[in-house]
Design a protein around this motif. Structure first.
Motif, short mmCIF file in Angstrom:
data_model
loop_
_atom_site.label_atom_id
_atom_site.label_comp_id
_atom_site.label_asym_id
_atom_site.label_seq_id
_atom_site.Cartn_x
_atom_site.Cartn_y
_atom_site.Cartn_z
N GLN A 83 -31.51 -16.33 34.06
CA GLN A 83 -31.60 -17.14 32.83
C GLN A 83 -32.88 -16.81 32.06
N PHE A 84 -33.98 -16.60 32.77
CA PHE A 84 -35.23 -16.21 32.10
C PHE A 84 -35.02 -14.88 31.36
N CYS A 85 -34.43 -13.92 32.07
CA CYS A 85 -34.21 -12.61 31.47
C CYS A 85 -33.30 -12.71 30.25
N GLU A 86 -32.24 -13.47 30.35
CA GLU A 86 -31.31 -13.64 29.23
C GLU A 86 -32.03 -14.24 28.03
N ALA A 87 -32.86 -15.25 28.25
CA ALA A 87 -33.59 -15.91 27.15
C ALA A 87 -34.49 -14.91 26.43
N VAL A 88 -35.12 -14.02 27.17
CA VAL A 88 -36.05 -13.04 26.59
C VAL A 88 -35.29 -11.85 26.00
N GLU A 89 -34.36 -11.30 26.75
CA GLU A 89 -33.69 -10.07 26.36
C GLU A 89 -32.69 -10.28 25.22
N ARG A 90 -32.18 -11.49 25.08
CA ARG A 90 -31.25 -11.78 23.98
C ARG A 90 -31.93 -11.54 22.63
N ARG A 91 -33.24 -11.72 22.59
CA ARG A 91 -34.02 -11.52 21.35
C ARG A 91 -34.78 -10.19 21.40
N LYS A 92 -34.27 -9.27 22.21
CA LYS A 92 -34.85 -7.92 22.31
C LYS A 92 -36.22 -7.88 22.95
N GLY A 93 -36.55 -8.90 23.74
CA GLY A 93 -37.79 -8.89 24.50
C GLY A 93 -37.61 -8.15 25.81
N GLU A 94 -38.69 -7.97 26.52
CA GLU A 94 -38.67 -7.25 27.79
C GLU A 94 -39.32 -8.11 28.87
N VAL A 95 -38.70 -8.14 30.04
CA VAL A 95 -39.25 -8.83 31.19
C VAL A 95 -40.01 -7.81 32.03
N CYS A 96 -41.26 -8.12 32.35
CA CYS A 96 -42.13 -7.22 33.12
C CYS A 96 -42.55 -7.95 34.39
#
Length: 171
Positions: A83-96
């Motif tokens: 869910q964290f990844c989806e929240a970030v990646e949906r707006r073209k962000g990157e999880v590091c």
């Protein structure tokens, strides 16, 4: 990483080095404690909703870098992490993702420090042993996850290692 490995200390060093914004995991827990008994019905749902809402709001407002502390335990936390990844990646962000670790002896030495007491975290050796024995802390299931042993490193050197690994100074 598990409690007392240095997540918040390293996160604060990253914020200072990069001007990132910080979502300390305990901020969401503190909010939920104002409404529910710790761990009671509705508690963890509100914690997760708060975390995801903050990440979504930051991504929506194009906050360039968010640092979030979290104790990932496999497999029960995989859905939350996704869910964290989806929240970030949906707006073209990157999880590091970063996984911090240290020996049990070092964590037991750190667990009673004053900052942990002030923040309402686990502060006793028995509490830490009990919590750790009921979880399987490990790195998140991402190839990009960097693992750092915090036992013999300074927070600034770990921060520098993370910045270099993820090229955060180029953001």
């Amino acid at each position: 990483g598990a409690p007392a490995v240095g997540k918040l200390s390293v996160a604060r060093a990253l914020v200072e080095a990069t001007s990132a914004k910080l979502l300390d995991n305990h901020a969401a827990i503190d909010i939920a404690k104002t409404i529910f008994d710790f761990g009671g019905p509705g508690f963890w749902e509100l914690v997760q909703t708060t975390r995801v809402s903050v990440l979504e709001a930051a991504a929506k407002q194009k906050i360039p870098l968010m640092i979030m502390t979290y104790c990932y335990s496999s497999p029960e936390d995989l859905i939350d992490f996704e869910q964290f990844c989806e929240a970030v990646e949906r707006r073209k962000g990157e999880v590091c993702p970063v996984f911090l670790t240290c020996s049990e002896e070092e964590a037991l030495r750190r667990v009673g420090n004053e900052d942990r007491k002030t923040r309402g975290k686990i502060t006793t050796e028995n509490g830490l042993k009990k919590f750790n024995s009921s979880h399987r802390f490990g790195p998140v299931p991402r190839e990009s996850c960097i693992q750092i042993d915090s036992e013999n490193s300074t927070v600034n050197s770990m921060s520098d290692q993370i910045i270099t690994h993820f090229s955060l100074n180029e953001s």
